[in-house]
Design a protein around this motif. Structure first.
Motif, PDB file in Angstrom:
ATOM      1  N   LEU A  18       0.618  -1.241  -0.047  1.00 55.23           N
ATOM      2  CA  LEU A  18      -0.084   0.100  -0.074  1.00 55.23           C
ATOM      3  C   LEU A  18       0.953   1.127  -0.006  1.00 55.23           C
ATOM      4  CD1 LEU A  18      -2.663   1.390   0.249  1.00 55.23           C
ATOM      5  CD2 LEU A  18      -2.672   1.080   2.757  1.00 55.23           C
ATOM      6  N   ASP A  19       0.665   2.194  -0.972  1.00 56.38           N
ATOM      7  CA  ASP A  19       1.310   3.643  -1.096  1.00 56.38           C
ATOM      8  C   ASP A  19       0.462   4.284  -1.743  1.00 56.38           C
ATOM      9  OD1 ASP A  19       3.109   5.593  -1.374  1.00 56.38           O
ATOM     10  OD2 ASP A  19       4.897   4.184  -2.472  1.00 56.38           O
ATOM     11  N   TYR A  20      -0.108   5.309  -0.841  1.00 52.21           N
ATOM     12  CA  TYR A  20      -0.907   6.168  -1.228  1.00 52.21           C
ATOM     13  C   TYR A  20      -0.414   7.282  -2.313  1.00 52.21           C
ATOM     14  CZ  TYR A  20      -4.647   4.718   1.988  1.00 52.21           C
ATOM     15  OH  TYR A  20      -5.622   4.245   2.664  1.00 52.21           O
ATOM     16  N   ASN A  35      -2.529  -5.461  -1.044  1.00 48.67           N
ATOM     17  CA  ASN A  35      -2.039  -5.548   0.251  1.00 48.67           C
ATOM     18  C   ASN A  35      -2.387  -6.304   1.470  1.00 48.67           C
ATOM     19  OD1 ASN A  35      -3.290  -3.427   2.486  1.00 48.67           O
ATOM     20  ND2 ASN A  35      -3.605  -2.859   0.531  1.00 48.67           N
ATOM     21  N   LEU A  84      -8.099   1.065   5.577  1.00 52.26           N
ATOM     22  CA  LEU A  84      -7.673   1.966   4.501  1.00 52.26           C
ATOM     23  C   LEU A  84      -7.865   3.440   4.789  1.00 52.26           C
ATOM     24  CD1 LEU A  84      -9.042   0.483   1.173  1.00 52.26           C
ATOM     25  CD2 LEU A  84      -6.469   0.398   1.963  1.00 52.26           C
ATOM     26  N   ALA A  87      -5.158   3.866   7.630  1.00 53.29           N
ATOM     27  CA  ALA A  87      -3.854   4.121   7.031  1.00 53.29           C
ATOM     28  C   ALA A  87      -3.603   5.249   6.328  1.00 53.29           C
ATOM     29  CB  ALA A  87      -3.684   2.892   5.995  1.00 53.29           C
ATOM     30  N   ALA A  88      -4.513   6.039   6.032  1.00 57.43           N
ATOM     31  CA  ALA A  88      -4.168   7.384   5.668  1.00 57.43           C
ATOM     32  C   ALA A  88      -3.505   8.309   6.454  1.00 57.43           C
ATOM     33  CB  ALA A  88      -5.698   8.054   4.963  1.00 57.43           C
ATOM     34  N   PRO A  90      -0.384   9.022   8.475  1.00 56.73           N
ATOM     35  CA  PRO A  90       1.208   8.659   8.299  1.00 56.73           C
ATOM     36  C   PRO A  90       1.254   7.829   9.475  1.00 56.73           C
ATOM     37  CG  PRO A  90       0.763  10.975   7.924  1.00 56.73           C
ATOM     38  CD  PRO A  90      -0.623  10.362   8.594  1.00 56.73           C
ATOM     39  N   TYR A  91       1.029   7.989  10.929  1.00 58.17           N
ATOM     40  CA  TYR A  91       1.431   7.420  11.951  1.00 58.17           C
ATOM     41  C   TYR A  91       0.803   5.886  11.888  1.00 58.17           C
ATOM     42  CZ  TYR A  91       2.292   5.741  16.612  1.00 58.17           C
ATOM     43  OH  TYR A  91       2.714   4.967  17.791  1.00 58.17           O
ATOM     44  N   TRP A  93      -0.181   4.157   9.008  1.00 59.16           N
ATOM     45  CA  TRP A  93       0.212   3.794   7.804  1.00 59.16           C
ATOM     46  C   TRP A  93       1.040   2.118   7.941  1.00 59.16           C
ATOM     47  CZ3 TRP A  93       4.890   2.428   5.273  1.00 59.16           C
ATOM     48  CH2 TRP A  93       4.800   1.872   4.013  1.00 59.16           C
ATOM     49  N   SER A  94       0.499   1.168   7.388  1.00 57.82           N
ATOM     50  CA  SER A  94       1.374  -0.068   7.258  1.00 57.82           C
ATOM     51  C   SER A  94       1.263  -0.647   5.782  1.00 57.82           C
ATOM     52  CB  SER A  94       0.665  -0.855   8.089  1.00 57.82           C
ATOM     53  OG  SER A  94       1.241  -2.272   8.166  1.00 57.82           O
ATOM     54  N   PRO A  95       2.393  -1.065   5.196  1.00 57.14           N
ATOM     55  CA  PRO A  95       2.333  -1.471   3.785  1.00 57.14           C
ATOM     56  C   PRO A  95       1.293  -2.734   3.519  1.00 57.14           C
ATOM     57  CG  PRO A  95       4.294  -2.092   5.004  1.00 57.14           C
ATOM     58  CD  PRO A  95       3.710  -1.394   5.668  1.00 57.14           C
TER      59      PRO A  95
END
Length: 260
Positions: A18-20, A35, A84, A87-88, A90-91, A93-95
């Protein structure tokens, strides 16, 4: 499948992470889905995740979500959307968030079966309500990151809160239910076996009337009548005639002969 492909080095796991930034700039929208299917390489945590899916995911399908395939599918979709959204930040967030979905399934199971007994290696026994917290403690002891587990618990609690505690809004997924019903999923294939009225039974219980009263069937006792034969003072037996007839009719002359 993803773990096996990674074992044979068929792909780079960061191509499905996952990479926004890549989703927005390069329109790599598949990262929003792929992901969740990656649980890591072959390892002990990977085996634990598979066991939890097979144990608690199947228990939910056969228990509270039996014949409710659309609701089970919507639960997974709701969990993915919630993760999701988290995960938006930043703290948070997980790939890869496949482990978070597994923990969400475990949390929902613990709320549906709070009194079930769970044993760990035959040493510790506790109620199912405490299973997510016990697993969280074990991950802390083994040095596994806790953030994916906590995010899965939060997503599971949101689902339970919005479906059980406040279920009024849950009608928005009626379109999903119609779609799944159109595919033929979640419909009982085999009809229940009808009772054969001609089959005999050894015992019959209570019978219920329409007005709610009950009655217990009692066996009918056969009544046997013993003919009473009056005796005279001299000890001789006389034959009495009944209104309906007698077994051995005797004429008046014969009766007088016997009395004499």
């Amino acid at each position: 499948m993803f773990a096996a492909a990674l074992y044979f080095q068929l792909y780079n796991p960061w191509n499905i992470a996952l990479d926004y930034g890549l989703v927005i700039k390069r329109f790599q929208v598949w990262r929003l889905v792929t992901n969740f299917f990656f649980l890591g390489p072959f390892s002990f945590p990977f085996a634990c995740d598979l066991i939890m899916i097979a144990r608690y995911g199947v228990a939910l399908e056969r228990g509270p979500f039996d014949k409710r395939t659309a609701d089970f599918l919507w639960m997974l979709m709701f969990g993915a959307l919630s993760l999701l959204a988290m995960a938006a930040v930043p703290y948070l967030w997980s790939p890869f968030m496949g482990t978070s979905v597994v923990f969400m399934i475990v949390y929902v199971w613990s709320r549906e079966f709070p009194n079930s007994r769970v044993n760990i290696a035959g040493v510790v026994s506790f109620k199912g309500f405490y299973l997510p917290y016990v697993l969280l403690t074990l991950d802390l002891m083994f040095g596994v990151p806790l953030k994916p587990d906590i995010m899965g618990m939060v997503a599971g609690h949101l689902y339970y809160f919005l479906t059980v505690l406040h279920p009024l809004w849950w009608k928005i997924h009626s379109q999903d239910s119609s779609l799944v019903a159109f595919w033929g999923q979640g419909i009982q294939v085999n009809s229940p076996v009808e009772r054969n009225p001609q089959a005999g039974v050894a015992f019959r219980g209570r019978s219920f009337r329409l007005n709610g009263s009950t009655r217990t069937s009692t066996p009918v006792q056969p009544q046997t009548s013993t003919p009473v034969q009056p005796q005279t003072s001299s000890g001789t037996t006389t034959t009495t005639q009944q209104a309906d007839g007698v077994a051995f009719p005797v004429g008046q002359a014969g009766a007088s002969t016997i009395l004499k």
